[in-house]
Design a protein around this motif. Structure first.
Motif, PDB file in Angstrom:
ATOM      1  N   UNK A  39       1.324  -1.510  -0.225  1.00  0.00           N
ATOM      2  CA  UNK A  39       0.158   0.027  -0.236  1.00  0.00           C
ATOM      3  C   UNK A  39       0.859   0.990  -0.379  1.00  0.00           C
ATOM      4  N   UNK A  40       0.794   2.350  -0.764  1.00  0.00           N
ATOM      5  CA  UNK A  40       1.359   3.114  -1.132  1.00  0.00           C
ATOM      6  C   UNK A  40       0.393   4.885  -0.790  1.00  0.00           C
ATOM      7  N   UNK A  41       1.088   5.479   0.638  1.00  0.00           N
ATOM      8  CA  UNK A  41       0.449   6.601   0.598  1.00  0.00           C
ATOM      9  C   UNK A  41       1.645   7.394   0.767  1.00  0.00           C
ATOM     10  N   UNK A  42       0.514   8.746   0.232  1.00  0.00           N
ATOM     11  CA  UNK A  42       1.498   9.866  -0.343  1.00  0.00           C
ATOM     12  C   UNK A  42       0.567  10.980   0.484  1.00  0.00           C
ATOM     13  N   UNK A  43       1.654  12.304   1.168  1.00  0.00           N
ATOM     14  CA  UNK A  43       1.177  13.600   1.853  1.00  0.00           C
ATOM     15  C   UNK A  43       0.735  12.569   3.367  1.00  0.00           C
ATOM     16  N   UNK A  44       1.937  11.948   3.805  1.00  0.00           N
ATOM     17  CA  UNK A  44       1.700  11.952   5.568  1.00  0.00           C
ATOM     18  C   UNK A  44       2.589  13.282   5.943  1.00  0.00           C
ATOM     19  N   UNK A  45       1.574  13.284   7.075  1.00  0.00           N
ATOM     20  CA  UNK A  45       2.304  14.336   7.798  1.00  0.00           C
ATOM     21  C   UNK A  45       3.144  13.952   8.487  1.00  0.00           C
ATOM     22  N   UNK A  46       4.787  14.170   8.845  1.00  0.00           N
ATOM     23  CA  UNK A  46       5.774  14.560  10.054  1.00  0.00           C
ATOM     24  C   UNK A  46       5.568  15.302  11.063  1.00  0.00           C
ATOM     25  N   UNK A 192     -25.951   6.207  11.591  1.00  0.00           N
ATOM     26  CA  UNK A 192     -25.539   6.991  11.994  1.00  0.00           C
ATOM     27  C   UNK A 192     -23.900   6.798  12.796  1.00  0.00           C
ATOM     28  N   UNK A 193     -24.238   6.937  11.278  1.00  0.00           N
ATOM     29  CA  UNK A 193     -22.389   6.616  11.040  1.00  0.00           C
ATOM     30  C   UNK A 193     -21.278   7.959  10.447  1.00  0.00           C
ATOM     31  N   UNK A 194     -20.498   8.138  11.145  1.00  0.00           N
ATOM     32  CA  UNK A 194     -19.527   9.848  11.120  1.00  0.00           C
ATOM     33  C   UNK A 194     -19.735   9.466   9.398  1.00  0.00           C
ATOM     34  N   UNK A 195     -19.230  10.902   9.042  1.00  0.00           N
ATOM     35  CA  UNK A 195     -19.092  11.264   7.706  1.00  0.00           C
ATOM     36  C   UNK A 195     -17.966  11.978   6.688  1.00  0.00           C
ATOM     37  N   UNK A 196     -17.623  12.259   8.470  1.00  0.00           N
ATOM     38  CA  UNK A 196     -16.676  13.504   8.057  1.00  0.00           C
ATOM     39  C   UNK A 196     -15.861  13.168   6.424  1.00  0.00           C
ATOM     40  N   UNK A 197     -15.365  14.565   6.022  1.00  0.00           N
ATOM     41  CA  UNK A 197     -14.338  13.564   4.973  1.00  0.00           C
ATOM     42  C   UNK A 197     -13.137  13.247   4.366  1.00  0.00           C
ATOM     43  N   UNK A 198     -12.672  12.868   5.803  1.00  0.00           N
ATOM     44  CA  UNK A 198     -11.188  11.658   6.466  1.00  0.00           C
ATOM     45  C   UNK A 198     -11.903  10.320   6.263  1.00  0.00           C
ATOM     46  N   UNK A 199     -13.418  10.371   6.957  1.00  0.00           N
ATOM     47  CA  UNK A 199     -13.936   9.005   6.929  1.00  0.00           C
ATOM     48  C   UNK A 199     -14.592   8.763   5.691  1.00  0.00           C
ATOM     49  N   UNK A 200     -14.677   9.457   4.743  1.00  0.00           N
ATOM     50  CA  UNK A 200     -15.323   9.115   3.433  1.00  0.00           C
ATOM     51  C   UNK A 200     -14.288   8.443   2.668  1.00  0.00           C
ATOM     52  N   UNK A 201     -12.523   9.240   2.802  1.00  0.00           N
ATOM     53  CA  UNK A 201     -11.466   9.140   2.099  1.00  0.00           C
ATOM     54  C   UNK A 201     -10.934   7.435   2.532  1.00  0.00           C
ATOM     55  N   UNK A 202     -11.045   7.340   4.177  1.00  0.00           N
ATOM     56  CA  UNK A 202     -11.237   5.808   4.373  1.00  0.00           C
ATOM     57  C   UNK A 202     -11.407   5.246   3.359  1.00  0.00           C
ATOM     58  N   UNK A 235      -3.759   8.902  -1.843  1.00  0.00           N
ATOM     59  CA  UNK A 235      -2.963  10.527  -1.205  1.00  0.00           C
ATOM     60  C   UNK A 235      -4.034  11.321   0.043  1.00  0.00           C
ATOM     61  N   UNK A 236      -3.809  11.570   1.360  1.00  0.00           N
ATOM     62  CA  UNK A 236      -4.326  12.077   1.963  1.00  0.00           C
ATOM     63  C   UNK A 236      -4.452  13.772   1.727  1.00  0.00           C
TER      64      UNK A 236
END
Length: 436
Positions: A39-46, A192-202, A235-236
């Motif tokens: 799995x390749x992940x980009x834009x990971x914060x340091x 009643x699931x969360x629907x934040x953009x970050x959850x959408x990304x997942x 990409x995050x």
């Protein structure tokens, strides 16, 4: 412990690019445990919290290779599940709240998942019931060792799909349940699931890996279990909390700042919430331009003339992580604002430090504070203070950058947990900040 020394009252100018989203990265990194493929992940914060989680994954046996700035390759083809029962894991897992999200993937793929009581910000009670009730609904057996504060779930025969109504729209709880359900037998519905953009990304990443998730972006998710998942590249998103922090910084310091590549479509009501405080911000392509507020900014009242109230709520409501920023920005607004922090009962307790700097704030109770803006007629005064958590820490930093004189912020590791090389990036736009 490190400290920041900040000479305040200096207008800043320039461009700043937000880091990758911390809250998305915590979920995405845990998801690599669901597949033996790369799995390749980009834009990971340091940042400290993310680096801790990457170290934890490495200790679990995940093969990790850094391929560039913010880019990593992960391969979980030889996971050492026995590491979960070691004393080293109990110490390591307990130092990071995001570690809770390794449980869902491990339970789904290996039939067991353990975690010590996770750490994180001390902002009040942060229950884990939603996570474990979801796992129990999927057929897992739950146990809890009260002496060691150690949680465990096991499903040696695998998980089975189920219908569930979450007792709260927990972002991490939803993420954990979804990651467990993608490999369960049959269909799972999560209401009643969360629907934040970050959850959408997942969910988008999991679908790219071969999962079958529908309803992404809504509060009703349907998951058809699959036999296995494959690799992918992801990409995050830029960090919306950092974007909000830079908006607040620009207004408080009367600075002209452009925030680059913000992913406007994923910001929700964040820009309009700052506009309610009287802050001018313009959309320029995918950037946010904030002019220097030389004449200050005036709070908009409600339609009937009553005091403006800004409260947190599950997405698409206003994120609780930005209420601390809004509160400090309101201290120099023209007008009054009621801040209502509904989720965490200790998150407003940092206001005593702002009061010491000369802010007019009345803390009504653990959840509400009324801020009476100075309209820059009385500048905040420099002081020495300590950062209690990530978001209060950045709020105090913003206050110090706007204050008259030299301020000292202690316990800056709290800020480093969520903000990447913040002193270097602020100096690049003219801030006088020294790490010592």
């Amino acid at each position: 412990m490190g400290i920041f020394k900040i000479e305040g009252g200096i207008p800043l100018k320039g461009e700043i690019t937000p880091q990758g989203a911390k809250n998305e990265a915590l979920q995405i990194l845990c998801a690599v445990l669901l597949t033996p493929e790369k799995v390749i992940i980009n834009n990971i914060p340091d940042i400290i919290d993310i680096n801790k989680l990457i170290t934890l994954l490495g200790n679990l046996g995940v093969k990790i290779q850094k391929t560039g700035s913010g880019s990593y390759t992960f391969q979980a083809d030889e996971v050492n599940i026995q590491y979960l029962e070691t004393e080293a894991f109990k110490k390591e897992g307990g130092s990071l709240r995001g570690s809770i999200m390794i449980v869902g993937p491990l339970l789904a793929r290996f039939g067991k998942g353990y975690i010590p009581k996770p750490g994180g910000d001390k902002i009040g009670r942060r229950r884990l019931d939603t996570h474990f009730e979801g796992f129990i609904n999927l057929g897992a057996k739950f146990r809890y060792n009260r002496e060691d504060h150690f949680y465990g779930v096991e499903a040696p025969k695998g998980l089975k799909g189920a219908d569930m109504l979450l007792d709260e729209a927990s972002v991490t709880g939803t993420a954990n349940i979804v990651m467990a359900a993608v490999l369960a037998k049959g269909k799972t519905t999560v209401y009643n699931a969360a629907c934040e953009p970050y959850l959408q990304q997942l969910c988008k990443m999991l679908n790219c890996m071969g999962a079958k998730i529908t309803g992404v972006g809504s509060n009703l998710l349907t998951i058809e279990g699959v036999e296995s998942l494959g690799g992918c590249e992801h990409r995050i998103l830029p960090d919306m909390i950092e974007i909000g922090s830079w908006i607040g910084l620009a207004a408080m310091t009367k600075s002209e700042i452009t925030i680059k590549d913000v992913s406007w479509d994923n910001l929700g009501i964040i820009p309009n919430t700052f506009r309610k405080l009287g802050i001018t911000l313009e959309r320029r392509g995918d950037d946010i331009y904030i002019p220097a507020h030389v004449d200050g900014y005036e709070v908009k009242t409600d339609i009937d003339g009553s005091i403006l109230t800004i409260a947190d709520a599950p997405w698409p409501g206003f994120t609780p992580d930005l209420l601390s920023i809004v509160l400090v920005v309101a201290t120099q607004a023209r007008g009054d604002v009621l801040i209502h922090q509904k989720m965490f009962e200790s998150r407003l307790f940092f206001v005593d430090k702002l009061i010491d700097m000369g802010a007019k704030i009345m803390l009504c109770d653990p959840h509400r504070a009324v801020v009476m803006g100075h309209d820059f007629k009385s500048q905040l005064k420099a002081t020495t203070m300590s950062s209690p958590d990530i978001r209060a820490g950045i709020s105090l930093l913003i206050a110090a950058l706007s204050a008259k004189g030299t301020s000292t912020i202690q316990n800056i590791e709290q800020i480093d947990r969520g903000y990447e090389r913040i002193d270097e990036r602020l100096r690049a736009i003219g801030a006088n900040i020294i790490r010592a």
